[in-house]
Write a protein that holds these residues in place. Structure first.
Motif, PDB file in Angstrom:
ATOM      1  N   GLU A 616       0.830  -1.204   0.000  1.00 12.39           N
ATOM      2  CA  GLU A 616       0.000   0.000   0.000  1.00 12.39           C
ATOM      3  C   GLU A 616       0.868   1.260   0.000  1.00 12.39           C
ATOM      4  O   GLU A 616       0.626   2.211  -0.755  1.00 12.39           O
ATOM      5  CB  GLU A 616      -0.926  -0.002   1.215  1.00 12.39           C
ATOM      6  CG  GLU A 616      -1.852   1.204   1.277  1.00 12.39           C
ATOM      7  CD  GLU A 616      -2.734   1.188   2.513  1.00 12.39           C
ATOM      8  OE1 GLU A 616      -3.471   2.175   2.718  1.00 12.39           O
ATOM      9  OE2 GLU A 616      -2.680   0.201   3.286  1.00 12.39           O
ATOM     10  N   ARG A 617       1.878   1.259   0.852  1.00 12.96           N
ATOM     11  CA  ARG A 617       2.795   2.398   0.921  1.00 12.96           C
ATOM     12  C   ARG A 617       3.514   2.579  -0.422  1.00 12.96           C
ATOM     13  O   ARG A 617       3.631   3.690  -0.933  1.00 12.96           O
ATOM     14  CB  ARG A 617       3.803   2.146   2.046  1.00 12.96           C
ATOM     15  CG  ARG A 617       4.845   3.237   2.246  1.00 12.96           C
ATOM     16  CD  ARG A 617       5.821   2.825   3.350  1.00 12.96           C
ATOM     17  NE  ARG A 617       6.836   3.835   3.601  1.00 12.96           N
ATOM     18  CZ  ARG A 617       6.688   4.857   4.439  1.00 12.96           C
ATOM     19  NH1 ARG A 617       5.558   4.995   5.106  1.00 12.96           N
ATOM     20  NH2 ARG A 617       7.666   5.724   4.621  1.00 12.96           N
ATOM     21  N   PHE A 618       3.981   1.465  -0.981  1.00  9.53           N
ATOM     22  CA  PHE A 618       4.688   1.523  -2.253  1.00  9.53           C
ATOM     23  C   PHE A 618       3.783   2.110  -3.337  1.00  9.53           C
ATOM     24  O   PHE A 618       4.197   2.967  -4.123  1.00  9.53           O
ATOM     25  CB  PHE A 618       5.158   0.130  -2.671  1.00  9.53           C
ATOM     26  CG  PHE A 618       6.006   0.125  -3.906  1.00  9.53           C
ATOM     27  CD1 PHE A 618       7.386   0.089  -3.820  1.00  9.53           C
ATOM     28  CD2 PHE A 618       5.437   0.183  -5.180  1.00  9.53           C
ATOM     29  CE1 PHE A 618       8.178   0.106  -4.969  1.00  9.53           C
ATOM     30  CE2 PHE A 618       6.208   0.202  -6.324  1.00  9.53           C
ATOM     31  CZ  PHE A 618       7.584   0.163  -6.218  1.00  9.53           C
ATOM     32  N   CYS A 619       2.537   1.649  -3.379  1.00 11.45           N
ATOM     33  CA  CYS A 619       1.606   2.115  -4.404  1.00 11.45           C
ATOM     34  C   CYS A 619       1.363   3.618  -4.284  1.00 11.45           C
ATOM     35  O   CYS A 619       1.296   4.333  -5.291  1.00 11.45           O
ATOM     36  CB  CYS A 619       0.294   1.343  -4.310  1.00 11.45           C
ATOM     37  SG  CYS A 619      -0.830   1.652  -5.683  1.00 11.45           S
ATOM     38  N   ASN A 620       1.270   4.101  -3.067  1.00 12.16           N
ATOM     39  CA  ASN A 620       1.088   5.542  -2.863  1.00 12.16           C
ATOM     40  C   ASN A 620       2.267   6.344  -3.404  1.00 12.16           C
ATOM     41  O   ASN A 620       2.098   7.379  -4.045  1.00 12.16           O
ATOM     42  CB  ASN A 620       0.888   5.848  -1.377  1.00 12.16           C
ATOM     43  CG  ASN A 620      -0.499   5.462  -0.885  1.00 12.16           C
ATOM     44  OD1 ASN A 620      -1.452   5.465  -1.654  1.00 12.16           O
ATOM     45  ND2 ASN A 620      -0.615   5.124   0.393  1.00 12.16           N
TER      46      ASN A 620
END
Length: 657
Positions: A616-620
């Motif tokens: 999720e963090r990476f996608c953001n």
């Protein structure tokens, strides 16, 4: 006067009237042919066929017709000769096939050739016909058996056709034979030398590689970097960690045209409220390493801000193994088998804003399509660890580890650096490591176990020599080593034994089903990395499975990946500054099991809170990058280096269920 086509009885030549009332004999016709009196010989044979039909008669008829320029009729005559029983029947059929092929009667040529398919595997002339036709028709599976015989031929046309049959499968015995034969026949050809070295490295044939690498090393020592232009960009990375040299390995590519690049960037484009992302790859199936990393990111893309389309050129032989609902990843558009122009038409139809190439210079790539104006913004990411030379890309996605400041002069792409690691990871679909014992795996209980599960082509002589020094200094240790094949195992073991390492200290293992591989890694104490190409997906799998990995600081993208991954899981101390420090740390850790236990506990604790596996963090972060790229594209601003700011650190574990 042109002879008419031969009918099923081969008796329709108008020249019959020339020899009526003449004494007819095969000997006379043969003498006329030998003397160059082709018309007279043909006329004699025409009458002779009224009373004597047979292979010899038809064959001589065909020879005369060839000399007179009537190749279509000659092909039919040879075909009739081949249909007669006799010792030369096959040769006559082959001549018929050759003539049909020469005049463009491909279907007739194939009809004859396919009747003799078994013999064609040992006959370069017939193999050439079959291969040339089916290669043009993009039916490569049929022509695999003919690579070897064509590569052994002395005919340059046969050799060139053999070279065109090379596939990306290094384990294909026909590819191996072809490479060997090409280099043996043309040792001065640099492209064939580099190709031969690819196979030598793939199977850890270190002496063979050393012997033929010398010419290249000598040229580089004199400053002749142009020699590298005959090397494959991907396989070049496996022996050369020099970031300056890497950009010269460009065989099979053509230089970028700055005018075409400018035309693409300034082409009229209709933007919408959502950013339309297009991903292009041949790896859109759930068992491929790329999707083991990427699929969760695709699922997490914000559908209110982004519209995701996957331009898929995955082969049907791989898709049949896929069990995932691929619609979760985005809209799937099949472009398998499309020409670059057809790909362009499809991409433009979807009005993509940012096209992302996930392959670069790797097997199955369609990166050349990016040299057409696919979209206002072109991006390279994930598949190729370096600059995708001679492909029109605006940005390369990386991070501060794999793309440090010193690397900028060696890239035509602008850097888009994510704050932690360039590599996405999937904590949802990746299997969780299950308990396993050393006894189950046949490993010694008391020994310190170093492990390497990297692809064998990444194991260079320098790597093995370093491991030998480590094993000698850590006497209670063994090396657990994955071998791709018995051939790799034998060659690696020979090198260890020559260096004085007992075979008892090298424990080979084969590849294993993915779930079992995730489980078994934790049975080792320390993963030891390769160079100049690190473990990439392999390293993140080991860290996910609870196995700490020791690496050495790299000199190009491919050799800096493990550092990127270790930093993203808060273990930068496992990045040695140089080779000596790498060996010293390995020995020290082998003598300090307490520190290994601490590292393993750290990995277990950080699995669901550190950035490495936080999809999720990476996608953001990735979406922030896309928004900046799109905004610059809307304003017709040239690409520029960008560093994406990190979100605040997590204070609680992310969900992985």
């Amino acid at each position: 006067m042109r002879a008419s086509a031969i009918d099923s009885h081969a008796r329709t030549f108008p020249l019959r009237s020339w020899v009526l009332n003449s004494k007819v004999s095969f000997s006379a016709a043969s003498r006329d042919y030998q003397a160059g009196r082709y018309t007279q010989s043909l006329a004699t044979l025409n009458q002779l066929m009224d009373i004597q039909q047979g292979a010899k008669t038809y064959a001589l008829l065909a020879k005369n017709l060839v000399q007179l320029g009537f190749k279509a009729d000659a092909a039919k005559a040879y075909g009739l000769a081949g249909n007669c029983d006799g010792p030369n029947a096959y040769e006559y059929q082959k001549q018929a096939a050759k003539l049909h092929y020469e005049i463009g009667n491909e279907d007739d040529a194939l009809l004859i050739a396919m009747r003799n398919l078994a013999k064609a595997q040992d006959d370069a002339e017939l193999a050439f016909i079959i291969t040339a036709i089916y290669l043009k028709r993009q039916q490569r599976d049929i022509i695999r058996p003919f690579k070897t015989v064509l590569s052994q031929s002395s005919n340059p046309d046969h050799m060139r056709l053999a070279a065109l049959q090379l596939s990306d499968d290094l384990n294909d015995a026909t590819n191996q034979s072809l490479s060997r034969n090409l280099f043996k026949r043309f040792p001065g050809n640099l492209a064939f030398r580099f190709l031969h070295l690819v196979f030598a490295r793939e199977f850890n044939e270190f002496e063979e590689a050393r012997k033929h690498q010398g010419v290249i090393d000598a040229a580089l020592a004199k400053g002749d970097v142009e020699i590298l232009r005959k090397d494959n960009p991907f396989y070049h990375l496996h022996w050369c960690g020099n970031e300056d040299f890497n950009r010269y390995a460009t065989i099979g590519t053509t230089p970028l045209n700055p005018e075409r690049v400018a035309f693409r960037r300034n082409q009229p484009h209709t933007w919408s409220d959502k950013i339309r992302i297009g991903y292009m790859s041949s790896d859109f199936w759930d068992r491929h390493a790329t999707m083991k990393l990427l699929q969760r990111i695709l699922e997490l893309h914000d559908k209110d801000r982004f519209e995701v389309t996957l331009f898929c050129h995955t082969g049907p032989e791989y898709l049949k193994h896929n069990v995932t609902d691929r619609s979760r990843w985005g809209r799937i558009v099949d472009v398998h088998g499309f020409s670059d122009q057809a790909v362009l038409a499809v991409v433009r139809e979807h009005n993509i804003d940012i096209m992302v190439d996930l392959k670069g210079h790797t097997s199955g790539s369609r990166a050349t399509a990016f040299n057409l104006p696919l979209a206002p913004v072109h991006v390279g990411w994930l598949g190729f660890p370096g600059s995708t030379v001679n492909v029109d890309l605006d940005y390369v996605i990386g991070d501060h580890s794999v793309l440090p400041e010193v690397a900028k002069p060696f890239y035509h792409e602008k850097f888009c650096r994510l704050p932690e690691s360039y590599q996405p990871n999937d904590p949802m679909h990746r299997p969780k490591p299950r308990p396993v014992t050393r006894e189950q795996l046949g490993l010694p209980e008391e020994a310190f176990i170093f492990a390497s599960f990297n692809g064998n082509r990444k194991i260079t002589p320098e790597v093995v020599n370093s491991w030998c020094r480590i094993l000698k200094r850590a006497p209670n240790s063994v090396l657990w080593l994955m071998a791709n094949s018995p051939r790799n195992q034998a060659n690696l073991l020979k090198h260890f034994q020559t260096a004085g390492i007992s075979s008892k200290r090298i424990i080979f293992c084969p590849r294993a089903p993915y779930e079992q591989h995730i489980d078994r890694q934790q049975a080792a104490d320390l993963g030891i990395d390769t160079f100049p190409v690190n473990g990439h997906t392999t390293t993140s799998e080991q860290l996910w499975g609870g196995l700490p990995v020791l690496t050495v600081k790299g000199t190009n993208f491919a050799s800096r990946v493990s550092e990127s991954l270790l930093r993203a899981i808060d273990l930068p101390e496992l990045v040695a500054g140089d080779l000596q420090a790498y060996e010293d740390m390995a020995v020290e850790l082998a003598q300090n099991p307490g520190r290994i236990a601490e590292y393993k506990a750290h990995l277990k604790e950080k699995r669901y809170i550190a950035p490495l596996f936080d999809a999720e963090r990476f996608c953001n972060h990735l979406e922030q990058a896309y928004e900046i790229m799109a905004e610059r594209g809307k304003q017709r601003l040239a690409p520029e280096h960008m560093d994406i700011a990190a979100l605040p650190p997590r204070t609680a574990p992310f969900g992985a269920e």
